[in-house]
Motif scaffolding. Sequence first.
Motif: not given
Length: 86
Positions: A17-41
């Motif tokens: 529920l905390d994850t679902l209600n996180d107002p930064n969830m979209k930015v957090r997901a973007l960061l995660s994917e950017a790290l995975e794809k080595q766009i952000i290092k």
Amino acid sequence: VKAELFKEVEKNPKMFLDTLNDPNMKVRALLSEALEKQIIKKRGHTFYNGEDPIGSSTDEVIEYLSDIKYQQVKLSIIDRVKKARK
């Protein structure tokens, strides 16, 4: 996948529920994917967009990407993530 997700929700419903209600969830997901794809290092404790340091913790990077001053940077990262998916 659904069964595994359901098991995790049953184990820790508050975290879910905390994850679902996180107002930064979209930015957090973007960061995660950017790290995975080595766009952000991450080097040491610092996160980089190219050679530019953008934070020394996940929360700092999320704050940076959420700041209206850096929306061009965020849009650039979104664009590079989309291109890397193809």
